[in-house]
Each structure stands twice: as C-alpha cells, then as structure tokens.
Design a protein around this motif. Sequence first.
Motif, short mmCIF file in Angstrom:
data_model
loop_
_atom_site.label_atom_id
_atom_site.label_comp_id
_atom_site.label_asym_id
_atom_site.label_seq_id
_atom_site.Cartn_x
_atom_site.Cartn_y
_atom_site.Cartn_z
N LEU B 70 0.87 -1.18 0.00
CA LEU B 70 0.00 0.00 0.00
C LEU B 70 0.90 1.22 0.00
N SER B 71 0.98 1.87 -1.14
CA SER B 71 1.97 2.94 -1.27
C SER B 71 1.53 4.20 -0.55
N ASP B 72 0.31 4.60 -0.76
CA ASP B 72 -0.15 5.77 -0.02
C ASP B 72 -1.66 5.86 -0.03
N ILE B 73 -2.15 6.70 0.85
CA ILE B 73 -3.57 7.02 0.86
C ILE B 73 -3.66 8.52 0.63
N ALA B 74 -4.24 8.90 -0.47
CA ALA B 74 -4.40 10.32 -0.75
C ALA B 74 -5.86 10.67 -0.50
N VAL B 75 -6.07 11.90 -0.06
CA VAL B 75 -7.43 12.38 0.12
C VAL B 75 -7.63 13.54 -0.83
N VAL B 76 -8.75 13.54 -1.52
CA VAL B 76 -9.08 14.67 -2.38
C VAL B 76 -10.33 15.31 -1.82
N ASP B 77 -10.27 16.60 -1.64
CA ASP B 77 -11.41 17.31 -1.07
C ASP B 77 -12.20 17.93 -2.22
N ARG B 127 -3.23 7.91 9.79
CA ARG B 127 -3.07 9.00 10.76
C ARG B 127 -2.84 10.32 10.05
N GLU B 128 -2.13 10.26 8.94
CA GLU B 128 -1.89 11.49 8.20
C GLU B 128 -3.20 12.04 7.62
N ALA B 129 -4.01 11.13 7.07
CA ALA B 129 -5.29 11.57 6.51
C ALA B 129 -6.19 12.12 7.60
N PHE B 130 -6.10 11.55 8.78
CA PHE B 130 -6.87 12.08 9.91
C PHE B 130 -6.34 13.44 10.33
N ASP B 131 -5.04 13.57 10.35
CA ASP B 131 -4.43 14.81 10.81
C ASP B 131 -4.77 15.98 9.89
N LEU B 132 -4.63 15.77 8.61
CA LEU B 132 -4.73 16.89 7.68
C LEU B 132 -6.13 17.08 7.12
N TYR B 133 -6.93 16.03 7.08
CA TYR B 133 -8.28 16.16 6.51
C TYR B 133 -9.39 15.80 7.49
N GLY B 134 -9.05 15.27 8.62
CA GLY B 134 -10.08 14.91 9.58
C GLY B 134 -10.89 13.68 9.20
N ILE B 135 -10.32 12.79 8.43
CA ILE B 135 -11.02 11.56 8.10
C ILE B 135 -10.95 10.64 9.32
N LEU B 143 -5.59 6.47 16.61
CA LEU B 143 -5.84 7.55 15.65
C LEU B 143 -5.59 8.89 16.31
N ARG B 144 -4.38 9.39 16.16
CA ARG B 144 -4.12 10.75 16.64
C ARG B 144 -3.22 11.46 15.66
N ARG B 145 -3.02 12.76 15.88
CA ARG B 145 -2.28 13.55 14.91
C ARG B 145 -0.86 13.03 14.74
N ILE B 146 -0.36 13.21 13.52
CA ILE B 146 1.00 12.73 13.28
C ILE B 146 1.92 13.86 12.85
N TYR B 147 1.44 14.84 12.09
CA TYR B 147 2.29 15.97 11.69
C TYR B 147 2.06 17.19 12.57
N GLU B 151 -2.29 19.69 20.18
CA GLU B 151 -3.18 20.74 20.64
C GLU B 151 -3.93 21.41 19.50
N PHE B 152 -3.44 21.21 18.31
CA PHE B 152 -4.00 21.95 17.17
C PHE B 152 -5.43 21.54 16.89
N GLU B 153 -6.23 22.54 16.51
CA GLU B 153 -7.63 22.25 16.15
C GLU B 153 -7.82 22.63 14.70
N GLY B 154 -8.44 21.77 13.95
CA GLY B 154 -8.66 22.08 12.55
C GLY B 154 -7.88 21.14 11.65
N PHE B 155 -8.28 21.13 10.39
CA PHE B 155 -7.67 20.21 9.45
C PHE B 155 -7.15 21.02 8.28
N PRO B 156 -5.86 21.33 8.30
CA PRO B 156 -5.35 22.38 7.42
C PRO B 156 -5.35 22.06 5.94
N MET B 157 -5.50 20.82 5.53
CA MET B 157 -5.49 20.58 4.09
C MET B 157 -6.88 20.61 3.48
#
Lengths: 274, 173
Positions: B70-77, B127-135, B143-147, B151-157
Amino acid sequence: MPLEIVFPMTNEHELQLDLERQGVFLSTVNRFYNWGRRSSIWPMAFGLACCAIEMMAFGLSRYDVARFGAELFRASPRQADLMIVAGTVTKKMAPQVVRLYNQMAEPRYVISMGACATSGGPFRDGYNVLRGIDLLVPVDVYVPGCPPRPEALLHALITLQDQIDRQKLGRVRWYGQGAKPQTTDFPVPTFGAQGLEIDGHLVDPVGGLPLVSSYTAPEFGEMKSGRLEHPEIVRHFPIMDPSVELEHPLKARGMAPEIAADDLKRGEVGNAEA
Amino acid sequence: MPRLDAAELRERMARDLPGAVLEVVPLQVAAAPPHGPQPGAFMTSDTLVAPSRLVEAACYLRDLLGYAYLSDIAVVDYLADDLFELVYRFYHVEGGEGLTLKVRIPRDHPEVPSLTPAWPGANFHEREAFDLYGIVFVGHPFLRRIYMWDEFEGFPMRKDFPKQGDKYIGADE
Ligand code: SF4
C-alpha cells in the motif's frame, strides 16, 4: 623624506588596519577579542531541509570553509557560536530552533540561509511554515537563494566576520550593557489550538499572517521592529473564497494590489474593490 | 510482472465481490477552463468501492492478486461535490503499474473503516489523513495527529481551511 601617514577618517578599525600595513601594530581589547572570535566561528551542525545539503557542500573539501576558520561543525549548541538556519523552519520545528539558540553560549550569531529561513520561501503561503526565523530570533546575515550556492554561504560567513570585526565589546547585547541589553532568553513559542503561542498569546496562526514583528538586523539595533507584516491587507485566495472570481489559476480578482503589482505573472489583476 | 489495468480490476472485483463496486458518478468540480489542461468531465476508470466493503476489497487485492504494498492514501477534497475521495494506491512487489481503489465519503460525516487492523502498513497513512483532513478511520487502534501538534484544532489541508490570515485577521471581511 618624512613619512607621511594619512589617517583615513573612516573608523577605528580601518585606521588600525592602515597602521598595520605600515608596520605599526596597535591593538585594542575590542580588536583582539573580535579577532579571536571571527577566526574560529564554530557552526552548529543543524540542517532543516534542502539548504542543508548546500551547507554540507560548504563544509566539505570542494568549498572548504576551513579556509575561513569555521570548519568545526559542533553537534551541541553549547559548543557552537553560529547557527546556520539552513532550510525550511516549520511551525512544529520553530520552538526547537529557538530553544537551541537559547542554549548556545554567547557570543552567538545566526545566518538565515535561503529563502525559507528568511521568509518562508516557496512555502510562505502554506499553513505549516514559519515566515522567517527573524520573527523569533535576531538574524545577523541573510542569504538569498533557493538554495544559495555554497559560495553565497561563504560570502555570508565573510560578511559575518566583517560584522564581528566592527563589534564593540561594551555594546553587544549579551553583556547586558548598552542600548539593547539582553538578559533573558528569547521566548520559546508553544503549540496552541490555532498556531504558535508565546505566553498564551497567538503569535503565528496556522494559515495566517504572523502577529508578531520580526527582529531587525544588528545594524538596525537587533530589536523587535514593531512592524507587522501587512496588518491592513486582507488577501483573497481564490480556492478559499467563493466570492473571488477565478478566471484562471494565476488570474484571480481580489489579490492584494501590492502583490499583484509586484508579481509579473499577475500583471493584469485588478484589486478587490475594482 | 503482473499486468492488470484499472478496467480489468474493476471487472474482476465486480465479479468476485458483488455489491462492493459502485458506479462512478461524475463529479461537479467546476469545468476546466478552455485553456486549462484537461477539458471535459474528469473521470478515471479506477475502481470505486463502497466504504463498508473497503477492507474486503483491499484484502482481495493483497491476498488474491498479490498487490501487497500500500503505497499511499491520498485524500481529495471535492468541496463543490461535498465529498472526500480517498485514493488508495497498491503496488505489486514484483513491479508493474499500481492499482487504485477509491472511496467516496460525505464531507460532513467523514468515516471510513480502518485498514490498519488487517494491514499494519496503513497505520501512518491513515493517521496522516486524519491529521490533515479529519477523516475518521473507524477501528484504527491509535488515531491521533501525526504531523501537527496534538493541541492543534482544525484540518489544514481541507479546502475550506482559512489561509492568509482571513480567519484571524480581518475576520469581519
Ligand atoms: S530555500 Fe529552497 S533550497 Fe532552501 S530549504 Fe527552502 S526550498 Fe529548500
């Protein structure tokens, strides 16, 4: 024939060099002390991104920084004089950078290497990159480029040596004397819900413009400049703002006029009010 | 070297996992401008699976077809369509082209079953998809933030994440 010595009225340093050339060796504590420091600047082995690759080239045999007496990269901030901020400072790394700077023994200097460390560089508009390390620590020499060539970094080192030569022992900030005493550590930012915080106040929001001003260069006092980065401008980015018409990825209405005017690619863009 | 293309995978999956493969509905993302790179509707022949059948489909790829990496999981918004599309890319370790599984989930309820219990390599990607997109990956053990910091709130991507200070400076605008 009497030897005529012309004293150029530039400054003390030039005067001394001039005398030396004519065989008179004069020294002052300042000069001796500065000579000692400028001739053995020990950089900290500390790289953050792609610029660090150029910094390694600068340290190794081809560019050979040993010619200028700064080859001893130290792995501990306690033993280093110079922090070369080589690369992208992310918001997550910023507290560590300030902490390392605080741990360096004085006298200490900072070279901000590359577009990223100086201003955020190509990642300036991203959510995660600090827009210039000078928001948190004072920078002595900035090196433009992405990445700067090793020669440019050598030039920065020589510039730094030149600046050290001109320092007055009694006026540097770390001895707590003069116009800009520095008796405490630089504040280390902490992580907050919206971005970096100092003492509980948001200073650098994720995705937003910084709310603190940068430190000026030593020539200008090494103090907080007090100038925020464009506090009055609300910038529109088409992807975020449905009210902005998007004609083309590079051609959106509502770009700040200053940005539009400066950017060659966006020559024909109107401003928000137009 | 395995040679399986996207259309073939679709066919095989539709045959072997009945009900898992969904019909791809064209997205309503704004039409590309005439001088843009790709005029016309944006559609690929990749396999769109039902979120509830994702783990099954991934294990099918791994255990029956040998696509074990599994090379990667990309999220498209897709903001205009009000959905997230998760793109899982799998490779065969012997080489060849990768294959893709896609999952579409609503933006306001972004939940998808986690691959991690069955496929530990998916851990950091999720975890990355959760961190940046909130999936939210249901069943993920950690399941917690990785990047970003915890404390950060929000999903910057996410595309509606404010940028350039428009959330904190000049909020009246
Ligand atoms: S300035 Fe350019 S080369 Fe240097 S760290 Fe930034 S992106 Fe990399």
